[in-house]
Design a protein around this motif. Structure first.
Motif, PDB file in Angstrom:
ATOM      1  N   ASP A 174     -23.930   9.575  63.757  1.00 56.51           N
ATOM      2  CA  ASP A 174     -23.163   8.568  64.506  1.00 56.51           C
ATOM      3  C   ASP A 174     -21.867   9.154  65.073  1.00 56.51           C
ATOM      4  O   ASP A 174     -21.517   8.899  66.226  1.00 56.51           O
ATOM      5  CB  ASP A 174     -22.889   7.308  63.669  1.00 56.51           C
ATOM      6  N   GLY A 175     -21.197   9.980  64.270  1.00 55.20           N
ATOM      7  CA  GLY A 175     -19.971  10.596  64.767  1.00 55.20           C
ATOM      8  C   GLY A 175     -20.241  11.492  65.964  1.00 55.20           C
ATOM      9  O   GLY A 175     -19.536  11.424  66.974  1.00 55.20           O
ATOM     10  N   SER A 176     -21.295  12.290  65.873  1.00 53.31           N
ATOM     11  CA  SER A 176     -21.639  13.208  66.963  1.00 53.31           C
ATOM     12  C   SER A 176     -22.016  12.459  68.229  1.00 53.31           C
ATOM     13  O   SER A 176     -21.663  12.863  69.337  1.00 53.31           O
ATOM     14  CB  SER A 176     -22.808  14.102  66.542  1.00 53.31           C
ATOM     15  N   ALA A 177     -22.756  11.370  68.050  1.00 54.41           N
ATOM     16  CA  ALA A 177     -23.259  10.639  69.222  1.00 54.41           C
ATOM     17  C   ALA A 177     -22.122  10.108  70.081  1.00 54.41           C
ATOM     18  O   ALA A 177     -22.250   9.987  71.305  1.00 54.41           O
ATOM     19  CB  ALA A 177     -24.164   9.493  68.784  1.00 54.41           C
ATOM     20  N   MET A 178     -20.975   9.820  69.458  1.00 56.68           N
ATOM     21  CA  MET A 178     -19.904   9.154  70.202  1.00 56.68           C
ATOM     22  C   MET A 178     -19.204  10.059  71.210  1.00 56.68           C
ATOM     23  O   MET A 178     -18.516   9.575  72.114  1.00 56.68           O
ATOM     24  CB  MET A 178     -18.877   8.563  69.232  1.00 56.68           C
ATOM     25  N   TYR A 179     -19.347  11.363  71.078  1.00 55.96           N
ATOM     26  CA  TYR A 179     -18.634  12.259  72.006  1.00 55.96           C
ATOM     27  C   TYR A 179     -19.156  12.130  73.441  1.00 55.96           C
ATOM     28  O   TYR A 179     -18.386  12.228  74.389  1.00 55.96           O
ATOM     29  CB  TYR A 179     -18.746  13.721  71.551  1.00 55.96           C
ATOM     30  N   THR A 180     -20.442  11.982  73.552  1.00 56.61           N
ATOM     31  CA  THR A 180     -21.059  11.986  74.893  1.00 56.61           C
ATOM     32  C   THR A 180     -22.074  10.850  74.996  1.00 56.61           C
ATOM     33  O   THR A 180     -23.166  11.018  75.529  1.00 56.61           O
ATOM     34  CB  THR A 180     -21.771  13.326  75.153  1.00 56.61           C
ATOM     35  N   ILE A 181     -21.678   9.692  74.506  1.00 56.86           N
ATOM     36  CA  ILE A 181     -22.611   8.558  74.410  1.00 56.86           C
ATOM     37  C   ILE A 181     -23.040   8.069  75.791  1.00 56.86           C
ATOM     38  O   ILE A 181     -24.068   7.388  75.929  1.00 56.86           O
ATOM     39  CB  ILE A 181     -21.967   7.420  73.574  1.00 56.86           C
ATOM     40  N   GLN A 182     -22.295   8.452  76.832  1.00 61.60           N
ATOM     41  CA  GLN A 182     -22.642   8.052  78.205  1.00 61.60           C
ATOM     42  C   GLN A 182     -24.031   8.544  78.609  1.00 61.60           C
ATOM     43  O   GLN A 182     -24.606   8.060  79.584  1.00 61.60           O
ATOM     44  CB  GLN A 182     -21.603   8.613  79.184  1.00 61.60           C
ATOM     45  N   SER A 183     -24.589   9.500  77.862  1.00 64.72           N
ATOM     46  CA  SER A 183     -25.961   9.968  78.139  1.00 64.72           C
ATOM     47  C   SER A 183     -26.955   8.826  78.186  1.00 64.72           C
ATOM     48  O   SER A 183     -27.929   8.871  78.950  1.00 64.72           O
ATOM     49  CB  SER A 183     -26.443  10.920  77.035  1.00 64.72           C
ATOM     50  N   LEU A 184     -26.735   7.825  77.333  1.00 64.50           N
ATOM     51  CA  LEU A 184     -27.730   6.735  77.256  1.00 64.50           C
ATOM     52  C   LEU A 184     -27.926   6.086  78.620  1.00 64.50           C
ATOM     53  O   LEU A 184     -29.037   5.701  78.988  1.00 64.50           O
ATOM     54  CB  LEU A 184     -27.281   5.671  76.236  1.00 64.50           C
ATOM     55  N   TRP A 185     -26.838   5.974  79.372  1.00 69.34           N
ATOM     56  CA  TRP A 185     -26.925   5.312  80.670  1.00 69.34           C
ATOM     57  C   TRP A 185     -27.827   6.109  81.623  1.00 69.34           C
ATOM     58  O   TRP A 185     -28.674   5.556  82.306  1.00 69.34           O
ATOM     59  CB  TRP A 185     -25.519   5.159  81.270  1.00 69.34           C
ATOM     60  N   THR A 186     -27.649   7.418  81.651  1.00 68.68           N
ATOM     61  CA  THR A 186     -28.500   8.251  82.517  1.00 68.68           C
ATOM     62  C   THR A 186     -29.950   8.182  82.050  1.00 68.68           C
ATOM     63  O   THR A 186     -30.884   8.163  82.869  1.00 68.68           O
ATOM     64  CB  THR A 186     -27.979   9.708  82.525  1.00 68.68           C
ATOM     65  N   GLN A 187     -30.152   8.127  80.734  1.00 65.14           N
ATOM     66  CA  GLN A 187     -31.524   8.012  80.214  1.00 65.14           C
ATOM     67  C   GLN A 187     -32.175   6.709  80.682  1.00 65.14           C
ATOM     68  O   GLN A 187     -33.357   6.688  81.046  1.00 65.14           O
ATOM     69  CB  GLN A 187     -31.505   8.080  78.681  1.00 65.14           C
ATOM     70  N   ALA A 188     -31.392   5.627  80.676  1.00 64.91           N
ATOM     71  CA  ALA A 188     -31.940   4.338  81.140  1.00 64.91           C
ATOM     72  C   ALA A 188     -32.189   4.384  82.644  1.00 64.91           C
ATOM     73  O   ALA A 188     -33.231   3.957  83.135  1.00 64.91           O
ATOM     74  CB  ALA A 188     -30.977   3.207  80.789  1.00 64.91           C
ATOM     75  N   ARG A 189     -31.232   4.930  83.376  1.00 62.56           N
ATOM     76  CA  ARG A 189     -31.334   4.973  84.834  1.00 62.56           C
ATOM     77  C   ARG A 189     -32.575   5.744  85.283  1.00 62.56           C
ATOM     78  O   ARG A 189     -33.275   5.343  86.200  1.00 62.56           O
ATOM     79  CB  ARG A 189     -30.091   5.657  85.395  1.00 62.56           C
ATOM     80  N   GLU A 190     -32.819   6.865  84.619  1.00 66.05           N
ATOM     81  CA  GLU A 190     -33.925   7.736  85.022  1.00 66.05           C
ATOM     82  C   GLU A 190     -35.222   7.401  84.284  1.00 66.05           C
ATOM     83  O   GLU A 190     -36.242   8.066  84.498  1.00 66.05           O
ATOM     84  CB  GLU A 190     -33.549   9.202  84.786  1.00 66.05           C
ATOM     85  N   GLY A 191     -35.169   6.420  83.405  1.00 65.31           N
ATOM     86  CA  GLY A 191     -36.380   6.032  82.668  1.00 65.31           C
ATOM     87  C   GLY A 191     -36.946   7.162  81.821  1.00 65.31           C
ATOM     88  O   GLY A 191     -38.166   7.357  81.748  1.00 65.31           O
ATOM     89  N   LEU A 192     -36.070   7.898  81.156  1.00 66.26           N
ATOM     90  CA  LEU A 192     -36.510   9.099  80.435  1.00 66.26           C
ATOM     91  C   LEU A 192     -37.143   8.746  79.084  1.00 66.26           C
ATOM     92  O   LEU A 192     -36.698   7.839  78.390  1.00 66.26           O
ATOM     93  CB  LEU A 192     -35.322  10.035  80.232  1.00 66.26           C
ATOM     94  N   ASN A 193     -38.152   9.516  78.731  1.00 64.36           N
ATOM     95  CA  ASN A 193     -38.897   9.266  77.490  1.00 64.36           C
ATOM     96  C   ASN A 193     -38.182   9.882  76.294  1.00 64.36           C
ATOM     97  O   ASN A 193     -38.592  10.908  75.769  1.00 64.36           O
ATOM     98  CB  ASN A 193     -40.313   9.822  77.621  1.00 64.36           C
ATOM     99  N   ILE A 194     -37.118   9.255  75.903  1.00 61.06           N
ATOM    100  CA  ILE A 194     -36.272   9.784  74.820  1.00 61.06           C
ATOM    101  C   ILE A 194     -36.104   8.727  73.734  1.00 61.06           C
ATOM    102  O   ILE A 194     -35.717   7.596  74.014  1.00 61.06           O
ATOM    103  CB  ILE A 194     -34.885  10.189  75.351  1.00 61.06           C
ATOM    104  N   THR A 195     -36.396   9.112  72.510  1.00 52.79           N
ATOM    105  CA  THR A 195     -36.125   8.271  71.356  1.00 52.79           C
ATOM    106  C   THR A 195     -34.891   8.827  70.666  1.00 52.79           C
ATOM    107  O   THR A 195     -34.935   9.912  70.079  1.00 52.79           O
ATOM    108  CB  THR A 195     -37.315   8.299  70.375  1.00 52.79           C
ATOM    109  N   THR A 196     -33.784   8.111  70.791  1.00 48.69           N
ATOM    110  CA  THR A 196     -32.548   8.555  70.142  1.00 48.69           C
ATOM    111  C   THR A 196     -32.489   7.947  68.744  1.00 48.69           C
ATOM    112  O   THR A 196     -32.583   6.727  68.589  1.00 48.69           O
ATOM    113  CB  THR A 196     -31.317   8.129  70.958  1.00 48.69           C
ATOM    114  N   ILE A 197     -32.368   8.817  67.748  1.00 47.74           N
ATOM    115  CA  ILE A 197     -32.309   8.360  66.362  1.00 47.74           C
ATOM    116  C   ILE A 197     -30.889   8.568  65.865  1.00 47.74           C
ATOM    117  O   ILE A 197     -30.427   9.710  65.735  1.00 47.74           O
ATOM    118  CB  ILE A 197     -33.299   9.171  65.492  1.00 47.74           C
TER     119      ILE A 197
END
Lengths: 515, 515
Positions: free
Chosen positions: B413-436
Motif C-alpha cells: 500500500d505504501g509503494s502504490a501511493m507514489y505513482t497511483i495515477q497509473s490506475l487512470w491510464t490503465q482504465a483509459r487504455e483498458g489494460l489487462n492488469i490485476t493490481t493486488i
C-alpha cells in the motif's frame, strides 16, 4: 549523541522545527532522532508533497522547513516542487539520506549522483563528511536557507555520519542571515524624477513588496504620482482584499499583456525583472513591453523593498499621502449557473477574513481571480515555477504554518492529480484546508495554448492527450480514499454554501466544482 | 514537415511506435505531430507513470518506448523511474520539451538546467540545435537506447526546433544496435575448470540470462556439474514456473544472504556483480560472500549470455544433458486466513499460463514469492533500482507491450501511493492488469529495517513515520476514483476467487488484500 541526533538538535536550535518526511532504510537513525519532541515530523506519501509543503510553510512563515528524502530518487521526486520553491524564493533545508561511504563503492542499486541531481535546483549542496561535521553543516544549511532571498539548501547525509557518535560538536557559525541591502540613493532619485515627469509609469512589485508596509508605501506612491502599481501574473504571496492597497495583475496571455503594457512609458521594477512571456510562441515576443518603454530597477532581488519604497516616498514628499484602499465588494452569495463571474462572486462572499488562498486553478482561475479582489482581506499564493502539482502541497505547508487560518486551495483537476497524495497528509494532520477542484475534465489550458502556438484546432489524437475525461476522475471517491470529506457542486449557491460550511468544520474538506 | 513531425516520423521509422506522454505548452507541435497514426500515444497524469511505463514496455518487448516530458520539472518527476529503468538496463528515449533558444535568455519561470538534471541518470543527453538536426538526433537516441544493454537516451527539444520547417533531413546513422560481445574463450575454460573441480559453486544469473535459451543452458550446467544456479534478490525479468529451469534467489536480509552464500567456494557471475547488500548497516558487511569464496565473471555486462553459457556447456561436454524442470505445484485453491503461505498458494493456483507478474510487494512478497515457483509458467519482474513507485507504472507498460497477456501487479500500500495515477491510464487504455494491493497500513519493511540498523524498537514518533494507518487508505474508493473496478478480500479463498475472476474480465481491476 550520534550524527542524526545532532542533526535534529541543530535544526531545532536554529529554529527549524518541522520536517516533511518520506523516509527509507538509510534514514532510520534520523527517524529515531525525530523522537526529539521539539521537532514536528509530518509524514508525506510522496516526496513532491514534502518539498511543496516546505515551500508553502516558508511562504507564510518566512522561515525554512526541513524535508527528509530517501537517496537520489527520493530527492528526484521532490525536485519539481523544489523548482517551484526556488522560483518563489522560498528557503528550505533538504536532508537527503545516502549510503554510508564504505558501501557506496559497491554501487548498490539505489546509488546515484545525488550532488548532480541536487545542484541544478539547489543554491547550496553539501555532503556531510563526518558525524563530527553534522552540527556545522546543518547550521550552515539553515543559514543559507534563511537568507533574505530564501535559498534551497541540500544536505546529503551518509548513513555512517548519521549513526556514528558525533562527539564534541564544533560551534556552528552564526546563522544570522545576511540583512537585505538598502537600495542606492541615486537610483531612488532617478526613479523619483521619472515619476515626477508625469509620463505613464507602471511599478511592478514582487518578492517582499507585495505585502505589509511595502504595499502600503506603494499605495502612497500611486496616490502621489498617478503611477499604476501591479504584479507579474504570478506572485509568491500577495496581501489583498478589502482594506488593502490593490495591485493590478499583468495578464498571462502574450497579446493581452502587450496591450496592457503598451500604454506605459516607464516600467519600474521591485524585486523582479521586466515582464516576460511565460512560454515562447512562434510569432509572439518574449519581452512584453513596448519598444519605447524604459525599464528602471527600483529594488533589486536581495535588497530591502520596504526601505527602497520608503526612500522613494520621502523623495516624492508623499509621507503623508494616503493610499487608496480596496472597497469590500458585494458579499451577496450568487445563485444559478457556475461561470467565471459566479465562481468569483461565491469566492468573494465566502472567503473568511485572514484566510489563505492557494491558486493553481489555471484556466478557471485566470478568468475568475481578478474578480475576487474585494473579498475579505486574505493572502494569495501563486505558482512561481510553473511546474504543475504545487497547489495541494503548498496548501498543506501553509496550513501547518498558520493553524489558525483556513486555507482555500483552488486547483484544476489535471493539476491536482500530480501530487494528490497531499490529501492524505491533510487528513492525518487535521489541517484546515478547503480544496476546491475545478473539474473540467481537461488540461483546458492546453487547448488555448495549442491555438496560441499556431497549431490550429487539435485533431482527435492531440485532443486525446488534452482531455482527461475517459475516465472522468471521481473526486468524491478520491477524497474518500484518503479520508477527506467531500461534496460536489454544480450551482453557484451550492458552491458558496460548501465553502461557507467548510469554514465552520475543522479539518480538511474537498469541493468538486463540476464545470 | 516541421521538426516535431520529423521527430515522430523518425521515431516510428526506427521502430519506436509508442509514446507515454504528459505534455505542456512547449510541446504543442509535438502533440500535433502525434496525429501520425503510426505512433500510439498514451496519456499519463504524472511523469513517473510515463517513465515507469517505458521501463515496463522495454522489459517485455526489448525495444525502447518514448516518453514526452514537459521541460526540466517534467523530467524531474520522471527521474525516479528512469533510475529504476537504468538499473534494469531498460532502454528508453525521453523527449523533453524546452523553451526556444531565443526565449531562454530571459530565464522564464520554467527554465532549469535540463542537461544537468538529465545527466546523472541518462547514458546519453543531447539538445537539438536546429530543426534540420532532428532526424539525425532522434535516430541516434533510438540507436543508443537500443544497445544490447538498454540505455537511457534523453533528447531536449527546444520549441523552435519543433515548430520550424525541418527542411531536407540528413540521412540518419544506422540504428543497428551494436551486437553483444562474445565472452573470451580463456575465461570459459577457467570456469569450466572451476566447475569440474567439484567444489561448491553458485552461478548468479542476471540480465538476458534469466530467460529463454540462456536459462535452459544454465539448467544443463547445473545438471552436469552439480553447481547451483540463482539470481540476485532482484531481477529485471525472469521466466519461471512449471516446466522451466528454476533459479534460487539470494536472500535480501544481510544475515540470511551471508548464511546462504557461506557454503559456496565459488561464485560465477553472468551479467551481474558478486552479491552486495542493498543498504549499509552499522555492523553488517557490504560484500555478502564468505572471505574465502572466489568470484569469477563468466559473462560481463554487454556480452552475450546465451553465447557464453553455450560455450561453457560445450566445454563441459553437457550439450546433451537435460536440465531439471520445475514441477507444477498443487493448484488447489487455499482457504482460511491470509498469510504468506496461503497468499502464495492462492497466487500459484490463480496465475494463468503466460501471465506477467510485477512484484513491488516488499514485506508481503518477500515471504511469499519463493512459494509461487510452481505456478503456471510466467514472467516475473522486480524493481532493480530500489526507488519505490515502480510497480504500477511498469505493469502499465508491460500490459501495453503484451496485450494478450494478463499482468498481475503485486504492490504494497505504501509503494502504490507514489505513482497511483497509473490506475487512470490503465482504465483509459483498458489494460489487462490485476493490481493486488497488500494493505498492511504500514511501511512495514521499515519496521524490520529500523531493527536491522540497530535502532531498536521505534518510539511513538518514529512509528508515526512508518505506520500509514491514520487515515487508512480506502482502496476501493481509490480505484473507483480512477475508473478501475475493485474488490477487497480478507480470506485466502476470496483472494483466489478475485484473481481468478479478473482473468476472465478484460480491462484493469484492483484487489485490496486486507492484512
Amino acid at each position: 549523541m550520534n550524527g542524526a541526533e545532532s542533526l535534529v538538535q541543530t535544526l531545532t536550535d536554529q529554529g527549524v522545527d518541522i520536517c516533511f518526511a518520506n523516509p527509507g532504510t538509510s534514514e532510520m537513525h534520523f527517524l529515531k532522532a525525530l523522537e526529539n519532541p521539539r521537532m514536528r515530523s509530518v509524514l508525506c506519501l510522496f516526496e513532491g508533497v514534502c518539498t511543496g509543503a516546505a515551500d508553502g510553510y516558508y511562504r507564510m512563515k518566512e522561515t525554512p522547513a526541513s524535508t527528509l528524502l530517501h537517496l537520489g530518487p527520493g530527492l528526484a521526486n521532490g525536485l519539481a516542487n523544489i523548482h517551484n520553491a526556488k522560483r518563489a524564493s522560498s528557503g528550505m533545508v533538504n536532508i537527503v539520506g545516502e549510503h554510508s561511504a564504505a558501501h557506496l563503492k559497491y554501487d548498490p542499486p539505489l546509488t546515484s549522483d545525488i550532488e548532480g541531481l541536487a545542484r541544478p535546483l539547489s543554491h547550496w549542496v553539501r555532503r556531510v563528511e563526518s558525524p563530527r561535521a553534522v552540527a556545522w553543516d546543518v547550521a550552515t544549511a539553515v543559514s543559507k536557507a534563511s537568507e533574505h532571498v530564501g535559498q534551497i539548501a541540500t544536505l546529503i547525509l551518509p548513513g555512517d555520519t548519521s549513526w556514528q557518535e558525533a562527539g564534541e560538536q564544533v560551534a556552528p557559525p552564526s546563522t544570522v542571515a545576511a540583512a537585505a541591502k538598502i537600495p542606492d540613493v541615486a537610483r531612488i532619485e532617478h526613479i523619483a524624477q521619472v515619476l515626477r515627469s508625469g509620463e505613464p509609469a507602471l511599478m511592478v512589485l514582487a518578492g517582499h513588496s507585495t505585502r505589509g508596509r511595502a504595499l502600503e508605501l506603494a499605495g502612497k506612491i500611486k496616490a502621489a504620482t498617478g503611477c499604476r502599481i501591479a504584479t507579474q501574473f504570478f506572485s509568491a504571496r500577495i496581501e489583498r482584499g478589502a482594506g488593502r492597497v490593490t495591485l493590478e495583475r499583468i495578464p498571462y496571455a502574450v497579446g493581452q499583456a502587450v496591450e496592457y503594457l503598451n500604454s506605459f512609458k516607464h516600467i519600474i521594477t521591485v524585486e523582479t525583472t521586466e515582464p516576460i512571456a511565460f512560454f515562447s510562441y512562434p510569432d509572439k515576443p518574449s519581452l512584453l513591453k513596448s519598444p519605447g518603454t524604459g525599464v528602471h530597477a527600483l529594488v533589486e532581488m536581495g535588497e530591502d523593498s520596504a526601505a527602497g519604497l520608503d526612500m522613494l516616498v520621502q523623495a516624492l514628499g508623499a509621507t503623508n499621502t494616503a493610499g487608496v484602499l480596496q472597497q469590500r465588494s458585494d458579499a451577496t452569495p450568487p445563485t444559478g449557473a457556475l461561470g467565471p463571474a459566479s465562481i468569483a462572486q461565491a469566492l468573494a462572499a465566502a472567503l473568511p477574513e485572514n484566510c489563505i488562498l492557494v491558486d493553481e486553478s489555471l484556466t478557471t482561475g485566470r478568468e475568475t481571480m481578478g474578480l475576487t479582489v474585494g473579498a475579505a482581506p486574505h493572502d494569495l499564493i501563486n505558482n512561481m515555477g510553473g511546474s504543475i502539482g504545487y497547489g495541494t502541497p503548498v496548501a498543506t505547508g501553509a496550513a501547518l504554518a498558520c493553524p489558525d487560518r483556513r486555507v482555500f486551495c483552488m486547483v484544476g483537476d489535471g493539476s491536482a492529480m500530480y501530487t494528490i497524495q497531499s490529501l492524505w497528509t491533510q487528513a492525518r494532520e487535521g489541517l484546515n484546508i478547503t480544496t476546491i477542484i475545478f473539474a473540467n475534465n481537461s488540461y483546458a489550458i492546453l487547448k488555448a495554448e495549442y491555438a496560441n502556438m499556431g497549431a490550429g484546432a487539435p485533431g482527435a489524437r492531440a485532443l486525446a492527450m488534452i482531455d482527461i475525461d475517459r475516465p472522468r476522475i471521481d473526486w468524491l471517491a478520491m477524497a474518500k480514499s484518503m479520508g477527506v470529506p467531500a461534496v460536489a457542486v454544480d450551482t453557484a449557491e451550492a458552491f458558496h454554501k460548501a465553502m461557507a460550511d467548510s469554514v465552520h468544520e475543522p479539518g480538511p474538506c474537498l469541493i468538486e466544482v463540476r464545470l
